[in-house]
Design a protein around this motif. Structure first.
Motif, PDB file in Angstrom:
ATOM      1  N   LYS A   1       5.670   0.321   5.987  1.00  0.00           N
ATOM      2  CA  LYS A   1       7.266   0.247   6.326  1.00  0.00           C
ATOM      3  C   LYS A   1       7.441  -0.370   7.729  1.00  0.00           C
ATOM      4  O   LYS A   1       6.792  -0.442   8.782  1.00  0.00           O
ATOM      5  CB  LYS A   1       7.648   1.691   6.130  1.00  0.00           C
ATOM      6  CG  LYS A   1       7.764   2.385   4.976  1.00  0.00           C
ATOM      7  CD  LYS A   1       8.366   3.574   4.897  1.00  0.00           C
ATOM      8  CE  LYS A   1       8.595   4.027   3.649  1.00  0.00           C
ATOM      9  NZ  LYS A   1       9.318   5.470   3.681  1.00  0.00           N
TER      10      LYS A   1
ATOM     11  N   ARG B   1      -3.449   2.273   0.544  1.00  0.00           N
ATOM     12  CA  ARG B   1      -2.716   2.526   1.773  1.00  0.00           C
ATOM     13  C   ARG B   1      -3.612   2.500   3.116  1.00  0.00           C
ATOM     14  O   ARG B   1      -2.794   1.817   4.020  1.00  0.00           O
ATOM     15  CB  ARG B   1      -2.042   3.862   1.311  1.00  0.00           C
ATOM     16  CG  ARG B   1      -0.906   3.789   0.708  1.00  0.00           C
ATOM     17  CD  ARG B   1      -0.351   5.401   0.195  1.00  0.00           C
ATOM     18  NE  ARG B   1       0.467   5.137  -0.603  1.00  0.00           N
ATOM     19  CZ  ARG B   1       1.176   6.288  -1.496  1.00  0.00           C
ATOM     20  NH1 ARG B   1       0.613   7.272  -1.083  1.00  0.00           N
ATOM     21  NH2 ARG B   1       2.165   6.056  -2.432  1.00  0.00           N
TER      22      ARG B   1
ATOM     23  N   TYR C   1       2.101   0.763  -1.495  1.00  0.00           N
ATOM     24  CA  TYR C   1       1.066   0.794  -0.359  1.00  0.00           C
ATOM     25  C   TYR C   1       1.546  -0.297   0.796  1.00  0.00           C
ATOM     26  O   TYR C   1       0.665  -0.805   1.512  1.00  0.00           O
ATOM     27  CB  TYR C   1      -0.359   0.436  -0.630  1.00  0.00           C
ATOM     28  CG  TYR C   1      -0.516  -0.616  -1.726  1.00  0.00           C
ATOM     29  CD1 TYR C   1      -1.035  -1.749  -1.075  1.00  0.00           C
ATOM     30  CD2 TYR C   1      -0.518  -0.347  -3.033  1.00  0.00           C
ATOM     31  CE1 TYR C   1      -1.407  -2.833  -2.044  1.00  0.00           C
ATOM     32  CE2 TYR C   1      -0.906  -1.507  -3.726  1.00  0.00           C
ATOM     33  CZ  TYR C   1      -1.299  -2.687  -3.110  1.00  0.00           C
ATOM     34  OH  TYR C   1      -1.412  -3.782  -3.779  1.00  0.00           O
TER      35      TYR C   1
ATOM     36  N   PHE D   1       4.699   6.339   3.227  1.00  0.00           N
ATOM     37  CA  PHE D   1       4.753   5.077   2.028  1.00  0.00           C
ATOM     38  C   PHE D   1       5.695   5.851   0.956  1.00  0.00           C
ATOM     39  O   PHE D   1       6.000   6.752   0.948  1.00  0.00           O
ATOM     40  CB  PHE D   1       3.357   4.691   1.522  1.00  0.00           C
ATOM     41  CG  PHE D   1       2.446   4.265   2.430  1.00  0.00           C
ATOM     42  CD1 PHE D   1       2.294   2.908   2.557  1.00  0.00           C
ATOM     43  CD2 PHE D   1       1.715   4.997   3.415  1.00  0.00           C
ATOM     44  CE1 PHE D   1       1.407   2.202   3.552  1.00  0.00           C
ATOM     45  CE2 PHE D   1       0.831   4.407   4.418  1.00  0.00           C
ATOM     46  CZ  PHE D   1       0.672   3.167   4.469  1.00  0.00           C
TER      47      PHE D   1
END
Length: 191
Positions: free
Chosen positions: A98, A142, A95, A90
């Motif tokens: 990607k 996350r 959070y 990340f």
């Protein structure tokens, strides 16, 4: 008595003549086997069944089915390779999953969705910057972001557990951006 010897000689000659005549008339078993004419290279050959594959005792499959089977095997290998990626990184103080993490996460989701008895723990981690409380919350966010991605792709809630370690378990020791980047992550642990 001469007559008997003459008669025996004639009988013997007739028997020999008969045997020699029969021998020239008989054919061996090999001569009665029908021979197939040789096929010239430029003559069309019977190709029935030439587009099927498999051992004689196995069911025959067409070339299209074989290609489809090979494509499925290649896709399975690719999915297995994508599932080898179990750490997702990340950006600082973020959070959001990607784009480069989506394919491997989709492979994990497909595997989990097709194996409902398999469970995972999503471990959220942060770098050392920020307070412990903030990093615990960020690590949890996350892990929850990855959990949402998996759920949207067919994984049930019962298969997912999230946990945040914050900054407590760094992957890389160091106080620079390279170390920080490796510590901002979610790790998928299969149970």
């Amino acid at each position: 008595m001469k007559f008997d010897s003459f008669r025996n000689a004639i009988a013997l000659l007739l028997a020999l003549a008969l045997l020699s005549g029969c021998e020239s008339m008989s054919k061996s078993d090999d001569e009665f086997v029908a021979e197939e004419p040789p096929v010239a290279e430029d003559q069309p050959q019977d190709t029935a069944g030439s587009d099927t594959y498999g051992a004689p005792e196995e069911p025959q499959i067409s070339a299209e089915e074989l290609a489809a089977q090979k494509a499925r095997e290649a896709a399975m290998k690719e999915q297995a390779a994508l599932r080898e990626v179990r750490t997702f990184y990340f950006d600082f103080d973020q959070y959001t999953v990607k784009p480069e993490a989506r394919s491997p996460l989709a492979a994990h989701a497909a595997f989990l969705a097709s194996n409902p008895s398999v469970k995972v723990v999503l471990e959220g981690h942060c770098d050392e910057r920020g307070t412990k409380e903030y990093n615990i919350a960020l690590g949890e966010n996350r892990a929850k972001a990855v959990a949402r991605f998996l759920k949207v792709n067919g994984v049930s809630d019962a298969q997912i557990e999230t946990i945040s370690y914050g900054e407590e378990r760094p992957a890389v020791a160091g106080h620079n951006e390279q170390a920080y980047a490796k510590n901002r992550r979610v790790y998928i642990e299969y149970k």
